[in-house]
Design an enzyme around this catalytic site. Structure first.
Site, PDB file in Angstrom:
ATOM      1  N   HIS A 131       0.866  -1.339   0.095  1.00 17.56           N
ATOM      2  CA  HIS A 131      -0.279  -0.079  -0.020  1.00 17.56           C
ATOM      3  C   HIS A 131       0.827   1.283   0.037  1.00 17.56           C
ATOM      4  O   HIS A 131       1.054   1.930   0.968  1.00 17.56           O
ATOM      5  CB  HIS A 131      -0.947  -0.125   1.063  1.00 17.56           C
ATOM      6  CG  HIS A 131      -1.997   1.140   1.205  1.00 17.56           C
ATOM      7  ND1 HIS A 131      -3.290   0.998   2.017  1.00 17.56           N
ATOM      8  CD2 HIS A 131      -2.113   2.330   0.528  1.00 17.56           C
ATOM      9  CE1 HIS A 131      -3.726   2.092   1.782  1.00 17.56           C
ATOM     10  NE2 HIS A 131      -3.126   2.958   1.084  1.00 17.56           N
ATOM     11  N   GLU A 160      -2.619  -1.493  -3.268  1.00 22.02           N
ATOM     12  CA  GLU A 160      -3.921  -0.816  -2.508  1.00 22.02           C
ATOM     13  C   GLU A 160      -3.175   0.708  -2.649  1.00 22.02           C
ATOM     14  O   GLU A 160      -2.067   1.073  -2.758  1.00 22.02           O
ATOM     15  CB  GLU A 160      -3.957  -0.931  -0.896  1.00 22.02           C
ATOM     16  CG  GLU A 160      -4.394  -2.423  -0.728  1.00 22.02           C
ATOM     17  CD  GLU A 160      -4.398  -2.931   0.586  1.00 22.02           C
ATOM     18  OE1 GLU A 160      -4.037  -2.006   1.508  1.00 22.02           O
ATOM     19  OE2 GLU A 160      -5.232  -3.711   1.231  1.00 22.02           O
ATOM     20  N   HIS A 173      -7.648  -6.069   7.928  1.00 18.78           N
ATOM     21  CA  HIS A 173      -7.277  -4.942   8.863  1.00 18.78           C
ATOM     22  C   HIS A 173      -7.427  -5.559  10.149  1.00 18.78           C
ATOM     23  O   HIS A 173      -8.504  -5.807  10.824  1.00 18.78           O
ATOM     24  CB  HIS A 173      -8.221  -3.652   8.514  1.00 18.78           C
ATOM     25  CG  HIS A 173      -7.334  -2.422   8.972  1.00 18.78           C
ATOM     26  ND1 HIS A 173      -7.190  -2.067  10.361  1.00 18.78           N
ATOM     27  CD2 HIS A 173      -6.997  -1.317   8.478  1.00 18.78           C
ATOM     28  CE1 HIS A 173      -6.362  -0.928  10.424  1.00 18.78           C
ATOM     29  NE2 HIS A 173      -6.325  -0.417   9.431  1.00 18.78           N
TER      30      HIS A 173
END
Length: 271
Positions: free
Chosen positions: A53, A81, A209
């Site tokens: 990410h 991401e 997450h």
């Protein structure tokens, strides 16, 4: 994990997020530890993909990391991401350009700003969706599967499907936090409802997450058709402990071998 749902088996794939390795590297301002090496280790251990990410400020994963990791994923998947609305800056070429360069199998769109420590919410329907639709077409033209980060309990899944997305990724932070406190049923139910809505709209479902060894099984049992889980922070926190003893013993072995090498004692005395 393999789940049986409706008479068919669904394999939930594990994508390992190596961002935390980059955070540790950048804190020292040098090259170690290397996200590329961490990704290679995870792939050798059998994970199904690598997640990165990058952010425009490049505070952890850098654009160069993305391209290096893309070169080693092989038959596994690279999940890239990022915020599709964030402009190119300095050495960050922008998310779309990184997807093109890396040929990522999947791009997960997340509305994170520079000030955010981590991703913690989904997109706004009124302000974001009109822009998302055109962008999703561009990502899909690159050959990337598109996934969009959503809040648990999200009520706009049909609108996201209308934007052309292939999957959603459920934000599991609230579930993980509640799980640690022992009262998680409401947050888990919100994840289940979101997954059900997505499947009704023909979308695949990812999750990520704060997932960990402690809470992952509960989530998979509640949502047996999860296509993919992306795990980073907890995985590397757990690895610090599971791998620390081996590393310490390796250092002690090096010290013992050096101490017993011919001439070691004399060298110590002359020093």
């Amino acid at each position: 994990m393999v789940n049986c749902f409706g008479g068919r088996f669904v394999v939930t794939l594990l994508s390992v997020n190596v961002n935390k390795v980059a955070v540790l590297r950048n804190s020292r301002g040098a090259e170690e530890p290397r996200p590329l090496t961490a990704a290679a280790c995870a792939l050798a251990a059998g994970c199904h993909g690598i997640t990165v990410h990058p952010r425009p400020d490049q505070r952890h994963i850098r654009a160069t990391d993305v391209l290096q990791i893309a070169g080693i994923v092989g038959q596994a998947e690279l999940n890239l991401e990022g915020n599709p609305f964030a402009a190119a800056r300095d050495e960050y070429p922008g998310l779309l350009q990184l997807v093109r360069q890396s040929r990522a199998a999947q791009v997960t769109l997340v509305p994170d700003a520079d000030a955010q420590i981590t991703s913690d919410h989904g997109f706004d329907r009124d302000t974001d969706f009109p822009r998302l639709q055109a962008m999703i077409r561009e990502y899909k033209a690159c050959g990337a599967r598109t996934s969009v980060f959503v809040d648990p309990g999200c009520t706009v899944i049909a609108e996201l499907a209308g934007c052309g997305v292939d999957r959603i990724e459920i934000y599991t932070g609230p579930f993980a936090l509640a799980y640690a406190s022992g009262a998680f049923e409401r947050e888990l139910d919100a994840c289940v409802v979101t997954a059900d809505r997505a499947r009704e709209c023909g979308l695949g479902v990812n999750a990520g997450h704060d997932l960990s060894q402690a809470n992952l099984a509960t989530l998979l049992q509640a949502i047996p058709t999860l296509a993919e889980v992306s795990i980073g922070h907890a995985l590397f926190a757990e690895a610090l402990y599971a791998g620390l003893g081996v590393t310490v013993r390796n250092y002690l072995d090096i010290i013992r071998r050096c101490a017993s090498a011919p001439g070691a004692g004399g060298a110590r005395q002359s020093a």
